[in-house]
Structures are given as structure tokens and as C-alpha cells.
Design a protein around this motif. Sequence first.
Motif, PDB file in Angstrom:
ATOM      1  N   GLN A 264      10.960  15.475 -47.251  1.00 43.52           N
ATOM      2  CA  GLN A 264      12.165  14.728 -46.912  1.00 43.52           C
ATOM      3  C   GLN A 264      12.429  14.710 -45.410  1.00 43.52           C
ATOM      4  OE1 GLN A 264      13.352  13.107 -49.496  1.00 43.52           O
ATOM      5  NE2 GLN A 264      11.797  14.213 -50.700  1.00 43.52           N
ATOM      6  N   HIS A 265      11.656  15.438 -44.620  1.00 43.78           N
ATOM      7  CA  HIS A 265      11.883  15.493 -43.183  1.00 43.78           C
ATOM      8  C   HIS A 265      11.372  14.223 -42.510  1.00 43.78           C
ATOM      9  CE1 HIS A 265      12.567  20.063 -42.588  1.00 43.78           C
ATOM     10  NE2 HIS A 265      12.801  19.735 -43.858  1.00 43.78           N
ATOM     11  N   ASP A 266      12.082  13.811 -41.445  1.00 42.79           N
ATOM     12  CA  ASP A 266      11.627  12.660 -40.663  1.00 42.79           C
ATOM     13  C   ASP A 266      10.382  13.003 -39.859  1.00 42.79           C
ATOM     14  OD1 ASP A 266      13.726  11.077 -41.562  1.00 42.79           O
ATOM     15  OD2 ASP A 266      15.053  11.706 -39.934  1.00 42.79           O
ATOM     16  N   SER A 267      10.261  14.251 -39.439  1.00 47.58           N
ATOM     17  CA  SER A 267       9.083  14.707 -38.707  1.00 47.58           C
ATOM     18  C   SER A 267       9.012  16.225 -38.796  1.00 47.58           C
ATOM     19  CB  SER A 267       9.122  14.263 -37.239  1.00 47.58           C
ATOM     20  OG  SER A 267      10.184  14.896 -36.552  1.00 47.58           O
ATOM     21  N   LEU A 268       7.860  16.762 -38.433  1.00 46.85           N
ATOM     22  CA  LEU A 268       7.651  18.205 -38.390  1.00 46.85           C
ATOM     23  C   LEU A 268       7.055  18.570 -37.031  1.00 46.85           C
ATOM     24  CD1 LEU A 268       6.040  18.773 -41.911  1.00 46.85           C
ATOM     25  CD2 LEU A 268       8.350  19.422 -41.221  1.00 46.85           C
TER      26      LEU A 268
ATOM     27  N   PRO B  66      -0.297  26.231 -31.699  1.00 44.56           N
ATOM     28  CA  PRO B  66      -0.396  26.459 -30.246  1.00 44.56           C
ATOM     29  C   PRO B  66       0.224  27.768 -29.778  1.00 44.56           C
ATOM     30  CG  PRO B  66       0.136  24.180 -30.673  1.00 44.56           C
ATOM     31  CD  PRO B  66       0.201  24.873 -31.991  1.00 44.56           C
ATOM     32  N   SER B  67       1.247  28.255 -30.472  1.00 46.15           N
ATOM     33  CA  SER B  67       1.881  29.518 -30.081  1.00 46.15           C
ATOM     34  C   SER B  67       1.136  30.733 -30.622  1.00 46.15           C
ATOM     35  CB  SER B  67       3.332  29.548 -30.567  1.00 46.15           C
ATOM     36  OG  SER B  67       3.378  29.689 -31.976  1.00 46.15           O
ATOM     37  N   GLY B  68       0.099  30.510 -31.442  1.00 44.09           N
ATOM     38  CA  GLY B  68      -0.671  31.605 -31.998  1.00 44.09           C
ATOM     39  C   GLY B  68      -0.296  31.983 -33.417  1.00 44.09           C
ATOM     40  N   ARG B  69       0.584  31.221 -34.033  1.00 47.02           N
ATOM     41  CA  ARG B  69       0.978  31.510 -35.415  1.00 47.02           C
ATOM     42  C   ARG B  69      -0.154  31.140 -36.363  1.00 47.02           C
ATOM     43  NH1 ARG B  69       6.427  29.051 -38.338  1.00 47.02           N
ATOM     44  NH2 ARG B  69       6.313  30.297 -40.256  1.00 47.02           N
ATOM     45  N   ALA B  70      -0.519  32.038 -37.241  1.00 48.89           N
ATOM     46  CA  ALA B  70      -1.628  31.795 -38.170  1.00 48.89           C
ATOM     47  C   ALA B  70      -1.273  30.694 -39.163  1.00 48.89           C
ATOM     48  CB  ALA B  70      -1.976  33.083 -38.916  1.00 48.89           C
ATOM     49  N   VAL B  71      -2.261  29.869 -39.456  1.00 49.59           N
ATOM     50  CA  VAL B  71      -2.115  28.817 -40.461  1.00 49.59           C
ATOM     51  C   VAL B  71      -3.003  29.180 -41.648  1.00 49.59           C
ATOM     52  CG1 VAL B  71      -2.382  26.370 -40.981  1.00 49.59           C
ATOM     53  CG2 VAL B  71      -1.692  27.089 -38.682  1.00 49.59           C
ATOM     54  N   ALA B  72      -2.422  29.271 -42.807  1.00 45.31           N
ATOM     55  CA  ALA B  72      -3.173  29.659 -44.001  1.00 45.31           C
ATOM     56  C   ALA B  72      -4.215  28.595 -44.351  1.00 45.31           C
ATOM     57  CB  ALA B  72      -2.227  29.871 -45.171  1.00 45.31           C
TER      58      ALA B  72
ATOM     59  N   THR C  43       4.873  16.335 -34.562  1.00 41.17           N
ATOM     60  CA  THR C  43       5.059  16.298 -33.119  1.00 41.17           C
ATOM     61  C   THR C  43       4.425  17.545 -32.493  1.00 41.17           C
ATOM     62  OG1 THR C  43       7.203  17.430 -33.241  1.00 41.17           O
ATOM     63  CG2 THR C  43       7.213  15.021 -33.349  1.00 41.17           C
ATOM     64  N   GLY C  44       4.004  17.414 -31.245  1.00 44.96           N
ATOM     65  CA  GLY C  44       3.427  18.548 -30.530  1.00 44.96           C
ATOM     66  C   GLY C  44       1.966  18.792 -30.829  1.00 44.96           C
ATOM     67  N   LEU C  45       1.334  17.918 -31.598  1.00 44.93           N
ATOM     68  CA  LEU C  45      -0.076  18.073 -31.960  1.00 44.93           C
ATOM     69  C   LEU C  45      -0.883  16.968 -31.298  1.00 44.93           C
ATOM     70  CD1 LEU C  45      -2.140  19.625 -33.731  1.00 44.93           C
ATOM     71  CD2 LEU C  45      -1.658  17.985 -35.557  1.00 44.93           C
ATOM     72  N   ALA C  46      -2.016  17.315 -30.736  1.00 46.64           N
ATOM     73  CA  ALA C  46      -2.858  16.317 -30.079  1.00 46.64           C
ATOM     74  C   ALA C  46      -3.197  15.191 -31.049  1.00 46.64           C
ATOM     75  CB  ALA C  46      -4.136  16.965 -29.563  1.00 46.64           C
ATOM     76  N   ALA C  47      -3.196  13.977 -30.538  1.00 49.28           N
ATOM     77  CA  ALA C  47      -3.466  12.812 -31.367  1.00 49.28           C
ATOM     78  C   ALA C  47      -4.914  12.813 -31.848  1.00 49.28           C
ATOM     79  CB  ALA C  47      -3.175  11.534 -30.584  1.00 49.28           C
ATOM     80  N   SER C  48      -5.136  12.122 -32.941  1.00 46.73           N
ATOM     81  CA  SER C  48      -6.479  11.969 -33.494  1.00 46.73           C
ATOM     82  C   SER C  48      -7.175  10.809 -32.785  1.00 46.73           C
ATOM     83  CB  SER C  48      -6.378  11.687 -34.991  1.00 46.73           C
ATOM     84  OG  SER C  48      -7.640  11.375 -35.539  1.00 46.73           O
ATOM     85  N   ARG C  49      -8.497  10.932 -32.620  1.00 51.87           N
ATOM     86  CA  ARG C  49      -9.260   9.858 -31.990  1.00 51.87           C
ATOM     87  C   ARG C  49     -10.560   9.635 -32.754  1.00 51.87           C
ATOM     88  NH1 ARG C  49      -9.868  10.092 -25.667  1.00 51.87           N
ATOM     89  NH2 ARG C  49     -11.099  11.938 -26.133  1.00 51.87           N
TER      90      ARG C  49
END
Length: 301
Positions: free
Chosen positions: A180-184, A215-221, A264-270
Motif C-alpha cells: 500500500q506504500h507509494d514508495s519504499l 547501503p548502510s550495511g543492513r543485512a538483506v535476507a 528510492t535511494g537505489l541505483a537505477a537498472s540499466r
Amino acid sequence: MGTLEVRELEAFLALAEELHFGRAGARLYLSQSRVSQLLRALEQRVGAQLVERNSRRVRLTPLGEDFLADLRPAYQALRATVDGVRAAARDVKGLLRVGFQGSYNDDLRNGIDLFHRRYPDCATELVEIPLSDPFGSVYRDEVDAALVLLPMGEADLVLGQVFSENPQTLAVASDHPFAQHDSLDVEDLGRFALIGVRGPAPQYWQRAQALEVTPSGRAVAAGPMVATLAEGLAQVAAGRGAMLLCASTAADHRRGSVTFVPITGLAASRLGLVWHRNRETARIRAFSQAIAAALADGTVE
């Protein structure tokens, strides 16, 4: 101005598009220091600074922006003239097998249309490339060139035309609270298990498609591993994880059970066009140039 050096102009154009000396050098097969040298030489010729650079960012000066606006069409016209003569000399014709990964998008369609207009004696064959094996079809000579998700760090392959950046989205199950979020924010990825790609794709490429840390070093499962886009979306719909997809691919795969939330805050895909260094042909180069021209013009007319 003295003798005009085309390599200096090419270095400026690449830097204006990439805004990064390393990436500009990679496009031109030059070192970062050589790109810097060429830019300084060009600035000495025009007698003014065209690019502002420091340890944090690179950007064009106002004069650099004006110079780019005037230079780009003139350079493209010159290249088109030279390429046209070269193509006629080499008699570009025959079949070109083009692989594509993900969606057959408008940019590729426009490029193929322009290629056919320029070289009516050429035909193209489209081949879908598995998500799990972006470079295998090129290595196995199943296609002549392929449009694939970047990065591309293969020494035996050539990176030709790079397509425009595309914002990233996160595919989540439609009944997930975050749907339901407009962005993350990119840091929110630490709240999800990201679906990854299994198979022969290089590890560096796999990590780029499913981050291991924010980017801050938080682990992603790590979520389930999939071999195809359809498998990934099925896992998302079943609530077993989330998947990063560029906005254009997301637009082509909208469905009621999956929601695509901008990140937001993530490098775009190319996307980039790649081919094998040892099997490069005039036909492949002509195709890459047609793609570049179609992207620059935004049309095939």
C-alpha cells in the motif's frame, strides 16, 4: 582551436552521459586517467572549463551543457555519415540474431526498426534469454548480440550501446502491508527476503540483482532462488519473498496478485548490448549504432 581531436570529443560525450570517469573510460576502453587527460586537452582548446569534478561528484558546467547540446547532434551526424560509407563498403546484409532478457521493450523495438530501415538487406531473429544465464547464449554462439541486464564484467565480451537508466521497483504480494506504500526506501529492503537468481549467471551479476546488504550495511535476507522471471513472480505472489525489477519490466508484468512499489535511494537498472569480442562483425556494429541513434532521437522516423 588548432587540430580537432575526435577522441577528446568522444571522451567528453561519454563523460557527459556517465558523469563518472571510470564508467566513461570503460565505455571507451580507456583508463580513467586517460579520460581525464583528454578532457583537460579539450578544455584547453576551448579555453574554458566544461566539467566540474571533485571527490564526490562530476557534473557539467553551464558552458559544458551548451557545448553538449551543440556537439551531440553534430557528432552523431558525422558518425552516421562515416558509418553509412563503411556499411556500404562492407555490404552489411544477412541475418542478425538478437537476444533479449526480460521484456521486448520500446527502445529495442525502435532500434530494430531503424536498423531495418538503414540496412534493408538485413534480417533480425529475436531470441529470449533466460534470466538465469545472461551471457551464455552469446558465449555459445546462439545469438550474435544480446540485450542484458548490467553489470557486465566479462573479459571476452564487448559492451556496446547502454540503454537509459530505469528506476527500480520492488515486487511484493498484493496483500503485503508494504504493497500500500507509494514508495519504499532502499533501507526498507532489510525488511524483506529478496528473491535471487540461480543458475550459471556470474556471482557478481547475481548479487547486483538481489542485494545482500543495504547501503548502510543492513543485512538483506535471501529469499528463494529462481531461474526465470515467471518463477520469481510466482514466488512473490505466494508471499515467499520480494523481487527487484526495473520499472519497464514491472509495467509489462502487472497482475492482481503482485504489486510493484518504487524504490528510492537505489541505483537505477540499466540494459546493455553485448557481443563476443572474437565474433564482432560490421553487422553487429551497425546494429549497435542503430540502437544508439534510435535512443538519441526517440524515434525511428
